[in-house]
Enzyme design. Structure first.
Site, mmCIF file in Angstrom:
data_model
loop_
_atom_site.group_PDB
_atom_site.id
_atom_site.type_symbol
_atom_site.label_atom_id
_atom_site.label_comp_id
_atom_site.label_asym_id
_atom_site.label_seq_id
_atom_site.Cartn_x
_atom_site.Cartn_y
_atom_site.Cartn_z
ATOM 1 N N HIS A 36 0.848 -1.202 0.000
ATOM 2 C CA HIS A 36 0.000 0.000 0.000
ATOM 3 C C HIS A 36 0.876 1.240 0.000
ATOM 4 O O HIS A 36 2.099 1.148 0.135
ATOM 5 C CB HIS A 36 -0.966 0.004 1.188
ATOM 6 C CG HIS A 36 -0.291 0.103 2.523
ATOM 7 N ND1 HIS A 36 0.376 -0.959 3.107
ATOM 8 C CD2 HIS A 36 -0.168 1.143 3.389
ATOM 9 C CE1 HIS A 36 0.865 -0.585 4.276
ATOM 10 N NE2 HIS A 36 0.566 0.680 4.475
ATOM 11 N N HIS B 240 5.996 2.504 3.775
ATOM 12 C CA HIS B 240 6.054 1.349 2.873
ATOM 13 C C HIS B 240 6.563 1.718 1.477
ATOM 14 O O HIS B 240 6.976 0.831 0.730
ATOM 15 C CB HIS B 240 4.674 0.681 2.778
ATOM 16 C CG HIS B 240 4.263 0.055 4.077
ATOM 17 N ND1 HIS B 240 4.323 -1.302 4.300
ATOM 18 C CD2 HIS B 240 3.853 0.606 5.243
ATOM 19 C CE1 HIS B 240 3.941 -1.557 5.548
ATOM 20 N NE2 HIS B 240 3.642 -0.419 6.141
ATOM 21 N N HIS C 94 -7.506 -0.830 5.363
ATOM 22 C CA HIS C 94 -6.503 -0.080 6.124
ATOM 23 C C HIS C 94 -6.951 1.373 6.048
ATOM 24 O O HIS C 94 -8.129 1.628 5.756
ATOM 25 C CB HIS C 94 -5.129 -0.354 5.490
ATOM 26 C CG HIS C 94 -3.968 0.214 6.248
ATOM 27 N ND1 HIS C 94 -3.870 0.182 7.611
ATOM 28 C CD2 HIS C 94 -2.812 0.811 5.813
ATOM 29 C CE1 HIS C 94 -2.736 0.753 7.976
ATOM 30 N NE2 HIS C 94 -2.079 1.142 6.919
ATOM 31 N N GLU D 284 1.055 -8.100 10.532
ATOM 32 C CA GLU D 284 1.468 -6.844 11.165
ATOM 33 C C GLU D 284 0.996 -6.743 12.616
ATOM 34 O O GLU D 284 -0.041 -7.281 12.975
ATOM 35 C CB GLU D 284 0.966 -5.651 10.335
ATOM 36 C CG GLU D 284 -0.526 -5.419 10.433
ATOM 37 C CD GLU D 284 -0.838 -4.030 10.988
ATOM 38 O OE1 GLU D 284 -0.058 -3.519 11.805
ATOM 39 O OE2 GLU D 284 -1.887 -3.474 10.615
ATOM 40 N N SER E 254 -3.675 10.795 2.840
ATOM 41 C CA SER E 254 -3.847 9.476 2.228
ATOM 42 C C SER E 254 -5.097 8.757 2.717
ATOM 43 O O SER E 254 -5.497 7.752 2.148
ATOM 44 C CB SER E 254 -2.618 8.616 2.510
ATOM 45 O OG SER E 254 -2.475 8.440 3.905
ATOM 46 N N SER F 9 -8.286 3.830 14.211
ATOM 47 C CA SER F 9 -6.998 3.355 13.708
ATOM 48 C C SER F 9 -7.186 2.516 12.455
ATOM 49 O O SER F 9 -8.223 1.880 12.265
ATOM 50 C CB SER F 9 -6.316 2.523 14.785
ATOM 51 O OG SER F 9 -5.098 2.012 14.290
ATOM 52 N N GLY F 10 -6.192 2.513 11.593
ATOM 53 C CA GLY F 10 -6.207 1.661 10.410
ATOM 54 C C GLY F 10 -5.587 0.296 10.666
ATOM 55 O O GLY F 10 -5.577 -0.552 9.773
ATOM 56 N N HIS F 11 -5.056 0.104 11.874
ATOM 57 C CA HIS F 11 -4.384 -1.155 12.199
ATOM 58 C C HIS F 11 -5.265 -1.997 13.116
ATOM 59 O O HIS F 11 -5.809 -1.493 14.094
ATOM 60 C CB HIS F 11 -3.057 -0.879 12.905
ATOM 61 C CG HIS F 11 -2.087 -0.102 12.065
ATOM 62 N ND1 HIS F 11 -1.295 -0.700 11.118
ATOM 63 C CD2 HIS F 11 -1.796 1.219 12.027
ATOM 64 C CE1 HIS F 11 -0.543 0.229 10.522
ATOM 65 N NE2 HIS F 11 -0.832 1.406 11.058
#
Lengths: 552, 552
Positions: A70, A75, A138, A192, A230, A365-367
């Site tokens: 992504h 990254h 995500h 992750e 983003s 959160s995206g996690h």
């Protein structure tokens, strides 16, 4: 003879940032991601940190490709530096490629780069390894998990993910595909670990949308929303809430303009073109008809929100009664900078909506949290497991989660960057390491800067004293009184201190000459040691002492 | 003719730290607290920040005393520096005095200082101002709120407080006394704002005690508890839980030994002497019979916990299976350092109990939440209100709380350090300011260090280049090739860069001489500008350029 399947990280372990992983089988090496990391305060003056790619350079001929999960900086941020050293094909989804292209353009290597667009149903054959994908959620569009089918077995890399069953962008995670992969048998999972310390399931992005909409509806003046550029889902929700309330949207900040541009071009953001206006058109509309979307939610000095908060954004003012929403929690380490901005916004009379984590309702959160991580582990049922993407405590908690859903303790590897897991005949071992570490980027220089940083650090703490000795070349006689020059160092009795230092220099030179020792190196060493001690005793400070010889 | 009652802060507003307030009526000035603050990373090499006391120095003869509300660093840390400039009587409770004495001893001014012990029922007559006190709860023993009865009316200063109705040390807040003060009528309230953003009531310290006890009971090996040394209630609870489980207690870290010593001596901590053992006796006991109490809960490098976490505490090892409790939440800004310690402890195999705020159950704040603050405002019913002790957003929220319980909006003053509120005939105005700001302490130097910091900052970011020109005194002829010396600066083409710089120097000198301009200042200015531009263009870096002239 059997072959070995090897897996390792060049970045992303024992740290948050500069993610870079690789899988190797016989003559094929495939790289996954190449991110950067921003330096902490101890790395004085360093702009960026990227992974050390020595191992890949030494095995250039076997590197088949880089696949990118992504488009977040941690990254993709190292890709230009990587491609400058090793030109390899880049595989990424449409949105991710858009962001990579911006970077390659900045580094002026877009034209010679080999970019391939993929999607979640793509299939790649890279040497003996077959590669397929599955969609994950995500905080950025178009994210992939990767499935590597090798002769030795299947390896899965999750990328960054959470399970959001009501995502704002309607992109469901491909859970059925994941279940299928798991059913066929996974030899090794890399997953992750960012939120492995947090209990429960990650809240859905939908929650943020509802709260944003309520707040924008209720506001009677300008609304300013700051978030990560983003996070297109969140941008989309702000755009939709603005549409419902007949507000025009202004984009402020370079990355907001860039990234939203890519998202609009490539169809990841749906919005009528005429909704967007420029900053200098704000005054043409009543305040209750304007939403500003801006960067700087992490308190970055120089970013749009920071400048708005101090009244330094030309043409755009935050007025008493405006609403400012920080739709992003502060990343650990950024709390102080964010607080300063909140203070400044309150001083302008704004209504400020903020909070840590999801406490304000304006950020999720995206996690994945612990239950998300357990769901992934359960779907994949891996024999071996390597928790990736996180500080040690996160990897540690992720290991405990894996055990709780049935992965054998001895089949879990907590690795550091450079540690290799070798799998042969289905038996995994971690016994060897390859070079891995940090490469610093300072200005346009890339390399090892340890000694430079050591100097900067000493000078930054206590300043420095230069002692300049002018001597005659033939007989090493002092031609003038030594010059003492200081920078970053102050002492209220400086003239006295200077006299003391000059005396030490004279005495040292004289004594050495009496012993027939004329070398500058010996003088330098002695002067440095004696002056440092003298200054430390009198001022409790340790400036860097730099004796300089001028020979005439 | 009527007199004016004036109130102002010399520190503590728009910031957390260096609290210092004052009240002035005719010929009497009374100071409240004198704290320090620790510098952030931008203040390179600065050790401490203390308030600027220019105003008090200019009005030395009218300063009657300093009264200290409690013994935390941000309330007493500046006292030695203050007393060195203006010797005034110090009034504080027994425990607070103990901590102040340690500081005065370190600064070697204990003997000449005039210290007076007070308690919550003391009454002082300082000039025309009568002073009395009430007990409040906080996270350190023996805390006071202060009541100033002046001819103009009553001023109340809360000190730092929360309302803990089941405090671990049995010291109830004197709510009845506060109610009485409020009933008699309060003209002006100064109340602390640290937690004005947090909803609800502060949890009681009792909760921590129960959780600590459970955890210590359950542990089958060594337990290490890290907390603020001054939080004697929490120390007491650790001691009691250890007593119940037959554990000996080891104190590690200088401030833990110092402060617990004061607390034991003065009766604020109850523990049998034989419970405490030294670090080198740990091995004489089985691990399940040892509790370690140590400093370093904020991740301070060099403190006991940090050294334990890296195996660098001589004679004391943390082993797999030991339990480490962080019984103190990280103060904003310290999160990263604390994380590193948690990572290291997990790597040693320890069981680590941590969490932000009160989420681990091992910490509660010493500062009142919104409901505590509203209770204080309700008890005092002030006509005028100044929220103190906090960043702007905290003062802002505290103002809203005050309005919600009936204080008139126009009677609330949000001040900055140095802003004065003058009250005359019961009318308050804020129209003037006095000097206030930061004084930096660097080594043993105290003063304004702005220019030194500017130098340190530039050098710390991009390093420096010294250009040394040796010229003949009579005719300003260059006697040797210029020397270029760099520190904290690196460039891969340095030899080329050096050649370019030398050429610039030669050209500049030549051109100026052709114009008959011989002054070193002109040369210096031109060389500096041209070299800086050249280096920036070639390296994108801006090292400090220091041209130096040596005349022979």
């Amino acid at each position: 003879m059997t072959s070995t399947l090897s897996v390792f990280a060049l970045g992303g372990l024992y740290e948050i940032g500069k993610n870079m992983y690789a899988i190797e089988y016989e003559d094929d090496i495939i790289v996954i991601d190449c991110g950067n990391k921003f330096p902490d305060e101890s790395l004085l003056g360093i702009d960026l940190i990227i992974p050390d790619i020595t191992y890949l350079q030494e095995n250039k001929d076997r590197v088949r490709a880089i696949i990118v999960t992504h488009g977040h900086e941690d990254h993709i941020g190292g890709i230009p530096y990587l491609l400058k050293k090793i030109n390899m094909p880049v595989y990424a989804t449409r949105f991710t490629l858009g962001l990579i292209e911006i970077k390659l353009k900045e580094h002026r290597i877009l034209r010679e780069s080999e970019l391939h667009e993929i999607h979640s149903d793509s299939q790649l054959q890279l040497g003996k390894i077959n590669v397929s994908f599955f969609k994950v959620n995500h905080s950025i569009p178009d994210c992939l998990g990767i499935v590597f089918d090798t002769p030795e077995g299947t390896v899965v890399h999750t990328g960054d993910f959470k399970f959001d069953l009501t995502p704002a962008n309607q992109e469901q995670p491909e859970i059925h595909k994941m279940a299928q992969v798991g059913n066929k048998g996974v030899l090794l999972l890399l997953s992750e670990s960012t939120n492995a310390e947090r209990k429960g399931f990650t809240p859905s992005e939908q929650m943020v949308g509802e709260n944003l909409e309520n707040m924008i509806m209720r506001s009677r003046q300008k609304v300013i929303v700051s978030t990560f550029a983003s996070n297109i889902s969140r941008v989309q929700q702000v755009v939709e809430a603005s549409e419902k309330t007949n507000r025009k949207v202004v984009l402020l900040g370079r990355s907001m303009v860039n990234v939203v541009g890519v998202a609009l071009d490539r169809g990841y953001l749906t919005a009528p073109k005429e909704m967007f206006i420029e900053a200098d058109e704000i005054d043409d509309y009543p305040p209750e008809k304007v939403t500003i979307l801006c960067t700087g939610s992490q308190g970055e000095p120089g970013a749009a929100l920071s400048r708005l908060s101090t009244g330094n954004f030309r043409g755009v003012d935050i007025l008493a009664g405006d609403t400012v929403i920080l739709a992003a929690g502060p990343i650990p380490g950024n709390e102080k900078n964010v607080s300063v901005i909140i203070d400044n916004l309150y001083m302008l009379g704004a209504n400020v909506i903020y909070g840590s984590g999801s406490s304000s309702g304006m950020h999720v959160s995206g996690h994945g949290y612990q239950e998300d991580l357990k769901l992934m582990l359960t779907l994949m049922k891996p024999k071996y497991f390597i928790p990736i993407h996180g500080e040690y405590r996160m990897l540690h908690h992720h290991r405990q989660l894996a055990q709780s859903v049935g992965v054998e303790k001895e089949n879990i590897f907590i690795l550091n960057n450079g540690d290799v897991v070798d799998i042969e005949d289905s038996i995994a071992r971690s016994t060897r390491t390859i070079p891995a570490g940090s490469t610093y980027v300072d200005g346009i220089d890339v390399g090892n800067m340890e000694f430079v940083l050591r100097d900067r650090k000493q000078i930054s703490e206590d300043g420095m004293l230069m002692l300049i000795l002018t001597m005659s070349k033939p007989d090493a006689r002092m031609l003038a009184e030594p010059e003492i020059i200081s920078r970053g160092f102050v002492d209220k009795n400086f003239s006295e201190l200077r006299k003391g230092i000059i005396k030490i220099i004279h005495n040292t030179v004289e004594e050495l000459h009496e012993e027939n020792r004329y070398s500058w190196n010996t003088k330098k060493k002695n002067i440095k040691r004696l002056v440092a001690k003298y200054v430390k005793d009198r001022t409790r400070k340790s400036p860097m002492i730099i004796p300089i010889l001028i020979e005439v």
